[in-house]
Enzyme design. Structure first.
Site, mmCIF file in Angstrom:
data_model
loop_
_atom_site.group_PDB
_atom_site.id
_atom_site.type_symbol
_atom_site.label_atom_id
_atom_site.label_comp_id
_atom_site.label_asym_id
_atom_site.label_seq_id
_atom_site.Cartn_x
_atom_site.Cartn_y
_atom_site.Cartn_z
ATOM 1 N N SER A 139 -27.310 -67.427 30.272
ATOM 2 C CA SER A 139 -27.041 -66.255 30.916
ATOM 3 C C SER A 139 -25.461 -66.149 30.586
ATOM 4 O O SER A 139 -24.905 -67.228 30.539
ATOM 5 C CB SER A 139 -26.904 -66.321 32.353
ATOM 6 O OG SER A 139 -26.302 -65.420 33.133
ATOM 7 N N TYR A 152 -26.337 -70.143 41.008
ATOM 8 C CA TYR A 152 -26.978 -69.489 39.801
ATOM 9 C C TYR A 152 -26.354 -69.830 38.700
ATOM 10 O O TYR A 152 -26.918 -70.565 37.771
ATOM 11 C CB TYR A 152 -27.177 -67.984 39.983
ATOM 12 C CG TYR A 152 -27.859 -67.444 38.898
ATOM 13 C CD1 TYR A 152 -29.101 -67.611 38.478
ATOM 14 C CD2 TYR A 152 -26.955 -66.612 37.808
ATOM 15 C CE1 TYR A 152 -29.625 -66.941 37.353
ATOM 16 C CE2 TYR A 152 -27.721 -66.016 36.823
ATOM 17 C CZ TYR A 152 -29.183 -66.348 36.606
ATOM 18 O OH TYR A 152 -29.535 -65.693 35.367
HETATM 19 P P1 NDP Z 1 -37.793 -61.140 35.689
HETATM 20 O O1 NDP Z 1 -37.850 -61.378 37.136
HETATM 21 O O2 NDP Z 1 -38.376 -59.922 35.157
HETATM 22 O O3 NDP Z 1 -38.578 -62.372 34.780
HETATM 23 C C1 NDP Z 1 -38.566 -63.544 35.289
HETATM 24 C C2 NDP Z 1 -39.759 -64.201 34.771
HETATM 25 O O4 NDP Z 1 -39.816 -65.770 35.154
HETATM 26 C C3 NDP Z 1 -41.063 -63.914 35.072
HETATM 27 O O5 NDP Z 1 -42.082 -63.745 34.102
HETATM 28 C C4 NDP Z 1 -41.780 -64.699 36.219
HETATM 29 O O6 NDP Z 1 -43.083 -64.829 36.221
HETATM 30 C C5 NDP Z 1 -41.012 -66.239 35.597
HETATM 31 N N1 NDP Z 1 -40.890 -67.096 36.761
HETATM 32 C C6 NDP Z 1 -40.390 -67.129 37.698
HETATM 33 N N2 NDP Z 1 -40.567 -68.230 38.527
HETATM 34 C C7 NDP Z 1 -41.396 -68.915 37.841
HETATM 35 C C8 NDP Z 1 -42.158 -70.072 37.856
HETATM 36 N N3 NDP Z 1 -41.902 -70.955 38.990
HETATM 37 N N4 NDP Z 1 -43.001 -70.594 36.876
HETATM 38 C C9 NDP Z 1 -43.372 -69.851 35.999
HETATM 39 N N5 NDP Z 1 -42.756 -68.643 35.619
HETATM 40 C C10 NDP Z 1 -41.557 -68.219 36.478
HETATM 41 O O7 NDP Z 1 -36.319 -61.509 35.188
HETATM 42 P P2 NDP Z 1 -35.830 -61.571 33.747
HETATM 43 O O8 NDP Z 1 -36.495 -61.159 32.733
HETATM 44 O O9 NDP Z 1 -34.455 -60.939 33.842
HETATM 45 O O10 NDP Z 1 -35.218 -63.183 33.610
HETATM 46 C C11 NDP Z 1 -35.856 -64.054 32.474
HETATM 47 C C12 NDP Z 1 -34.631 -64.921 32.501
HETATM 48 O O11 NDP Z 1 -33.459 -64.209 31.848
HETATM 49 C C13 NDP Z 1 -34.192 -65.712 33.596
HETATM 50 O O12 NDP Z 1 -34.061 -67.092 33.274
HETATM 51 C C14 NDP Z 1 -32.837 -65.013 33.938
HETATM 52 O O13 NDP Z 1 -31.933 -65.876 34.803
HETATM 53 C C15 NDP Z 1 -32.173 -64.773 32.696
HETATM 54 N N6 NDP Z 1 -31.200 -63.894 32.874
HETATM 55 C C16 NDP Z 1 -31.349 -62.530 33.081
HETATM 56 C C17 NDP Z 1 -30.461 -61.814 33.118
HETATM 57 C C18 NDP Z 1 -30.694 -60.117 33.796
HETATM 58 O O14 NDP Z 1 -29.497 -59.348 33.986
HETATM 59 N N7 NDP Z 1 -31.855 -59.783 33.892
HETATM 60 C C19 NDP Z 1 -29.243 -61.755 32.990
HETATM 61 C C20 NDP Z 1 -28.946 -63.100 32.329
HETATM 62 C C21 NDP Z 1 -30.003 -64.114 32.569
HETATM 63 P P3 NDP Z 1 -43.803 -64.961 37.548
HETATM 64 O O15 NDP Z 1 -43.120 -64.560 38.642
HETATM 65 O O16 NDP Z 1 -45.239 -64.287 37.212
HETATM 66 O O17 NDP Z 1 -44.025 -66.601 37.543
#
Ligand code: NDP
Length: 245
Positions: A139, A152
């Protein structure tokens, strides 16, 4: 891009950046294993690509046995693993004074241990094969600290450090490591924020900077995977043009 020679595992593939990357790589012909806790969402993605080889797995990245099962079954099915994309993450930002210890624990477990569990499960295969690539979603918060996002940011600084250590340790085995560091991107991540002020701040910030779409981050992952064997994209930072942080 033709990625039909790649076997790719995506952890955290059910929404946002992981789902967009799954769709893009499926279009590119990659053989995919997609994992998350919401299996129904993964099966929806699979159904969109009836001619692609996509395996879906219900897995919680905090549980090593779940992550190992995904990796082992992928190798059983496709014969190898070329790329592991550690993308799962949550962002329950809040001021430290609120003392949300359960949220801190969850962030440490998912954002840091999730990545380490992926590395622990996949690296033995890759290091034996002397080939492979591990990508993690970091990030901008892994490069810059902001108030109310200390924990975070801490998890994302940790991911950056771990991935750089991995890069150095495994260079001799031809293993590529990549961190992709997005700025504000329109996904379901904001749903993981429980502090109302923070949720509003994150949504307003996204609007004000003209936030990115997850498909735009997926293109960076695709680029890193598509590079020649002798070229490793160590880090990519992708900001909305108007985001100054
Ligand atoms: P989403 O919430 O849309 O996606 C998050 C994903 O992580 C989902 O597929 C969720 O699947 C999965 N996840 C969460 N907890 C678990 C778990 N315990 N086991 C398995 N899977 C898990 O958000 P983003 O697409 O934005 O997030 C993806 C990455 O991008 C993250 O690491 C986030 O920190 C990073 N990021 C995002 C930014 C943004 O502005 N959106 C900016 C910078 C970084 P499920 O709940 O089905 O398990």
């Amino acid at each position: 891009m033709d990625l039909s020679n790649k076997v790719v595992v995506i952890m955290g593939a059910s929404s946002g950046i992981g789902a967009a990357t799954s769709r893009l790589l499926a279009k590119d012909g990659a053989k995919l294993s997609v994992a998350a806790r919401r299996l129904d969402r993964l099966n929806e993605i699979k159904a969109e690509f009836p001619n692609s080889e996509i395996e879906t797995f219900k897995a919680d990245v905090t549980k090593f046995e779940d992550v190992k099962n995904v990796i082992d079954k992928t190798v059983e099915k496709f014969g190898r693993i070329d790329v592991l994309y550690n993308n799962a993450g949550i962002m329950p930002t809040a001021p430290l004074i609120e003392g949300r210890r359960d949220e801190w624990q969850n962030m440490l477990q998912i954002n840091i241990m999730g990545v380490l569990n992926g590395i622990a499960a996949a690296l033995p295969y890759m290091s034996k094969a002397k080939s492979g690539q591990i990508i993690s979603t970091d990030s901008v918060a892994g490069h810059v600290v902001g108030p109310d996002a200390a924990v975070y940011s801490g998890t994302k600084f940790a991911v950056r450090a771990i991935m750089d250590g991995l890069r150095m340790e495994q260079a001799e085995n031809n293993i590529k490591t990549t961190i992709v560091s997005p700025g504000s991107t329109g996904t379901e991540l904001f749903n993981s924020i429980n502090d109302d002020d923070q949720k509003k701040f994150a949504k307003d910030f996204f609007e004000n900077v003209g936030g990115l779409q997850p498909e735009q981050i997926a293109e960076a992952v695709e680029f890193a995977i598509g590079t020649k064997n002798n070229m490793s994209v160590s880090e990519v930072i992708i900001r909305p043009t108007r985001q100054t942080l």
